[in-house]
Scaffold this motif. Structure first.
Motif, PDB file in Angstrom:
ATOM      1  N   ASP A  34       0.848  -1.200   0.000  1.00 32.71           N
ATOM      2  CA  ASP A  34       0.000   0.000   0.000  1.00 32.71           C
ATOM      3  C   ASP A  34       0.878   1.244   0.000  1.00 32.71           C
ATOM      4  O   ASP A  34       0.447   2.315   0.420  1.00 32.71           O
ATOM      5  CB  ASP A  34      -0.945  -0.003   1.198  1.00 32.71           C
ATOM      6  N   GLU A  35       2.120   1.074  -0.492  1.00 32.29           N
ATOM      7  CA  GLU A  35       3.086   2.179  -0.445  1.00 32.29           C
ATOM      8  C   GLU A  35       3.326   2.825  -1.800  1.00 32.29           C
ATOM      9  O   GLU A  35       4.235   3.637  -1.946  1.00 32.29           O
ATOM     10  CB  GLU A  35       4.419   1.674   0.112  1.00 32.29           C
ATOM     11  N   ASN A  46      -2.568   7.672  -3.850  1.00 32.42           N
ATOM     12  CA  ASN A  46      -1.997   6.497  -3.189  1.00 32.42           C
ATOM     13  C   ASN A  46      -2.708   5.237  -3.693  1.00 32.42           C
ATOM     14  O   ASN A  46      -3.925   5.227  -3.858  1.00 32.42           O
ATOM     15  CB  ASN A  46      -2.150   6.601  -1.676  1.00 32.42           C
ATOM     16  N   GLU A  63      -3.246   0.997  -3.412  1.00 33.01           N
ATOM     17  CA  GLU A  63      -3.116  -0.301  -2.761  1.00 33.01           C
ATOM     18  C   GLU A  63      -3.138  -1.344  -3.887  1.00 33.01           C
ATOM     19  O   GLU A  63      -4.069  -1.362  -4.695  1.00 33.01           O
ATOM     20  CB  GLU A  63      -4.282  -0.515  -1.805  1.00 33.01           C
ATOM     21  N   LYS A 108      -5.427   6.894   3.237  1.00 33.28           N
ATOM     22  CA  LYS A 108      -4.114   7.341   3.702  1.00 33.28           C
ATOM     23  C   LYS A 108      -4.227   8.670   4.449  1.00 33.28           C
ATOM     24  O   LYS A 108      -3.522   8.908   5.430  1.00 33.28           O
ATOM     25  CB  LYS A 108      -3.152   7.490   2.502  1.00 33.28           C
ATOM     26  N   ASP A 112      -5.558   7.893   7.792  1.00 32.22           N
ATOM     27  CA  ASP A 112      -4.483   7.334   8.619  1.00 32.22           C
ATOM     28  C   ASP A 112      -3.534   8.433   9.075  1.00 32.22           C
ATOM     29  O   ASP A 112      -3.041   8.420  10.213  1.00 32.22           O
ATOM     30  CB  ASP A 112      -3.715   6.264   7.835  1.00 32.22           C
ATOM     31  N   ARG A 113      -3.269   9.380   8.158  1.00 32.01           N
ATOM     32  CA  ARG A 113      -2.373  10.484   8.512  1.00 32.01           C
ATOM     33  C   ARG A 113      -2.977  11.323   9.626  1.00 32.01           C
ATOM     34  O   ARG A 113      -2.295  11.684  10.598  1.00 32.01           O
ATOM     35  CB  ARG A 113      -2.096  11.341   7.279  1.00 32.01           C
ATOM     36  N   GLU A 121       4.889   6.043  10.397  1.00 29.74           N
ATOM     37  CA  GLU A 121       3.819   5.962   9.407  1.00 29.74           C
ATOM     38  C   GLU A 121       3.633   7.263   8.657  1.00 29.74           C
ATOM     39  O   GLU A 121       3.250   7.265   7.486  1.00 29.74           O
ATOM     40  CB  GLU A 121       2.516   5.563  10.096  1.00 29.74           C
TER      41      GLU A 121
END
Length: 743
Positions: free
Chosen positions: A459-460, A472, A474, A500, A503-504, A571
């Motif tokens: 997922d990077e 981004n 996945e 993302k 998550d951030r 992260e």
């Protein structure tokens, strides 16, 4: 496509060949035997003819000797020879007439000579083939110095002496002439023409057979060719044979002729030569003339036989090929018209009939199979259509590529979040999506997995849409194999930009909350330490126990807050990486020293083994120290008292490998897939060790993989666990950041 040769043609050829080979072998054998027999018979005839020629030669020479003796008995010659004085030179007419008559009638002789004891010729009469004449006295010669005269005078008994004339065209037969009381009166000589001898010898020979008389030097006695004087020069192969053998037969390649020879019997004569040789020359074609006849006869026999065999093969092949042609025509009709109801109409009770019967059964089965196949194709087509509809309606972006990465298919969802449609990208490699911000190791790990036929997930990835905006991604990729060979790749991609971002935001919240919590927690620890140290006055034992419990709980809260901060920083990518040349041996020893109180308290033994020539590596010592500290602390914490911990550091050409092993509680097999997840702790660990937050191995894995290394483990419950991780010898890449990791 029609066959080049039909079955019937092949059968005809096979039968013809089958019968022709033995016929040819027998014919060849017959021909060879005939040739050998014919050749042997002809050569035997030549030998017999040459023996006859030898007898003829002896007879001719003996006859000449007898004729010479008969001249000496003529009364006219006796009266002349015995009564003539040397001074008298006139010849009686009776003597002249007798000699004229003798030479003229005999024709084989061309000269008679009488020589007295002094060697002076007294009478010489010559016959040239047309007339006879007497040589004049003035033309008579003295031959006393000739070997012939000397040798003849020595002769005794009945022998005669044979020699040659100076011109070489005559054989001279000489005898001493004596009176009744053996008193020598002179020498008489009769000259025999060699051409006459050749004619006599040639009478009984084969056509084109030449008989030649030569002496032991190889010179011709009877000339067969004008101007040739030496048989040795003409027939060199013959030279050695006449020197070593008395009789024989050879083949001369230079003249392609057979040469037969025998030494003539001259026992009744005296001669200067040791021997005379009769030589027969006959051409090879003459000897082998019957071979052509034998060949012609053989062909006469073979031709009709071969025609009969061919006719038989033609008729037999027609009978055999007829059902095959019926079979062929039926198959062609089935292929051209697709008529599976057609049957092969052959009822013979042989293999062809059996094959036709089974072929008809096969057609019936094929017809049923074809009907079933049509139904299955319809069903599969419907299933494929449903699958296609499902793929096209999927909320996930789906991409299919070949093994060379060329795009084969993308679904509408993929088109939606990339901005590209299938026609634009089909046949291209998906590199046009790269933004340049995805870490290199992501692609490296992806291709390592795919080349080993393993699935890959990440997922990077940060990609770029057609309009240039970044998102981004996945991505999960799976190789599709057939018979162990990869035929294409299927990828499922999703735009996780919003996730993302959430998550951030979550990480920032945790980071903010952790910061806000860490300050009062640190203040609490400071005040608790003051209380325990007695700065606020003496406390009793019960109070100390309560404060100590609060102090330990506060420390655990601080560790959790620090761990949460580290997770948030990693992260969010805000941790800086500052690699410097680092001595791993010193780093390991410092971590071991730092944990000495803990493993000493549990009476554990730590064994450290480090490669002797380990170079300094360009790494961030803070980050890697955290990895060592977490793995060693876990080994101490989750091993019982008296346990043993091993730390090995080795290297190869590309990387450094570290192993940390313990003899602790181990990880349950059913839970090993969760070991690197956040907040995970083994069910067997919680029973024995309540302290821990489940973030240490998550952070360790994140640090190792961000350093382009690998981490894995092996574990067996109640026996222990071994962790391995690698670092590239090339070191870590520097990275800008805002904060460093908390210890």
């Amino acid at each position: 496509m029609l066959p080049v040769f039909s079955i019937r043609t092949k059968l005809i050829l096979a039968f013809a060949l089958m019968y022709s080979i033995p016929i040819a072998i027998l014919s060849y054998s017959f021909y060879k035997d005939s040739v050998g027999l014919s050749k042997e018979q002809n050569l035997n005839t030549v030998n017999q003819n040459l023996d006859l020629a030898d007898e003829t030669l002896q007879s001719t020479l003996n006859k000449a000797k007898e004729d010479l003796i008969s001249i000496g008995t003529l009364s006219s010659f006796i009266n002349y020879a015995f009564n003539k004085t040397p001074q008298e030179n006139d010849y009686p007419s009776e003597l002249v007439n007798d000699l004229y008559s003798f030479l003229t009638n005999k024709k084989a002789y061309n000269q008679f000579t009488f020589t007295d004891l002094t060697g002076q010729e007294k009478i010489k009469i010559i016959y040239d083939g047309y007339k006879t004449y007497l040589v004049q006295e003035t033309d008579l010669a003295n031959i006393s110095n000739l070997d012939l005269f000397t040798q003849v005078k020595k002769l005794i008994n009945d022998k005669a002496y044979i020699s040659f004339s100076e011109t070489g065209d005559s054989i001279l037969i000489s005898k001493p002439y004596r009176t009744d009381d053996e008193k020598l009166k002179g020498v008489i000589t009769l000259s025999l023409r060699t051409s006459s001898i050749l004619e006599t010898l040639q009478k009984n020979q084969l056509s084109k057979e030449y008989v030649i008389l030569i002496n032991e030097e190889g010179n011709y006695i009877t000339q067969s060719k004008s101007g040739v004087s030496s048989v040795i020069r003409d027939y060199p192969e013959f030279a050695e044979a006449i020197r070593t053998e008395t009789k024989g037969q050879i083949f001369s390649k230079s003249i392609s002729s057979y040469i037969t020879f025998t030494h003539a019997n001259l026992s009744q004569f005296s001669t200067a030569e040791k021997s005379w040789i009769l030589m027969s020359i006959i051409e090879k074609d003459v000897i082998e003339k019957d071979i052509q006849t034998s060949l012609s006869k053989t062909l006469v026999y073979i031709a009709p036989l071969f025609l009969v065999v061919t006719l038989f093969a033609f008729l037999l092949s027609g009978l055999i090929a007829r059902p095959i042609n019926i079979f062929k025509n039926t198959v062609e009709e089935i292929i051209q018209k697709g008529n599976l109801n057609k049957q092969v109409n052959i009822k013979s009770k042989d293999e062809i009939g059996y094959l036709a019967e089974k072929f008809n059964e096969l057609l019936d089965r094929l017809k049923d199979y074809y009907e079933n196949l049509e139904n299955k194709v319809k069903e599969k087509t419907l299933e494929i259509r449903k699958f296609q509809q499902a793929v096209e309606a999927s909320t996930d972006g789906i991409i299919i590529t070949g093994t060379d990465s060329d795009i084969i298919y993308v679904n509408p969802k993929w088109e939606f979040f990339t901005g590209y449609n299938l026609d634009e990208v089909k046949g291209k490699k998906p590199t046009f999506l790269k933004s340049g911000k995805t870490p290199k190791y992501v692609y490296e790990e992806m291709w390592i997995a795919l080349k080993n036929n393993r699935e890959y997930y990440t997922d990077e990835i940060i990609n770029k849409r057609k309009d240039g905006t970044e998102y981004n991604t996945e991505l999960a990729i799976a190789p599709i194999t057939e018979s162990g060979r990869t035929i294409y790749y299927v990828g499922i991609a999703n735009d996780i930009t919003k996730r993302k971002e959430v998550d951030r935001m979550k990480s920032e919240f945790i980071s903010l909350a952790s910061h806000q919590l860490r300050t009062p927690l640190s203040a609490m620890r400071w005040f608790l330490e003051m209380l325990l140290d007695g700065d606020a006055g003496e406390i009793n034992g019960e109070q100390r126990e309560y404060i100590t419990n609060v102090y330990q709980s506060n420390n655990r809260m601080i560790e959790l807050v620090n761990a949460l901060l580290n997770v948030s920083r990693i992260e969010s990518g805000r941790i800086m990486v500052d690699p410097v040349p680092t001595d791993l041996e010193e780093l390991v020893k410092s971590v071991v020293s730092e944990t000495k109180v803990k493993y000493t308290e549990k009476k554990q033994n730590i064994i450290v083994s480090i490669h002797s020539s380990l170079p300094k590596i360009n790494i961030d010592p803070k980050l890697i120290r955290h990895v060592f500290l977490n793995l060693i602390t876990n080994a101490i914490k989750y091993s019982p008292e008296g346990g043993e911990i091993h730390i090995f550091v080795s290297k190869n050409d590309k990387e450094v490998m570290v192993q940390v092993s313990d003899t602790g509680y181990g990880i349950p097999e059913t839970e090993q897939t969760k070991i690197f997840q956040k907040f995970y702790r083994g069910s067997n660990i919680i029973k024995n060790e309540i302290d821990g937050n489940g973030l240490g191995l998550y952070l360790t894995k994140a640090i190792v993989e961000s350093s382009r290394g690998r981490i894995w483990f092996e574990s067996e419950e109640n026996k222990g666990t071994s962790f391995w991780f690698t670092l590239p010898l090339g070191g870590m890449e520097a990275r800008q950041g805002e904060v460093s990791i908390n210890g």
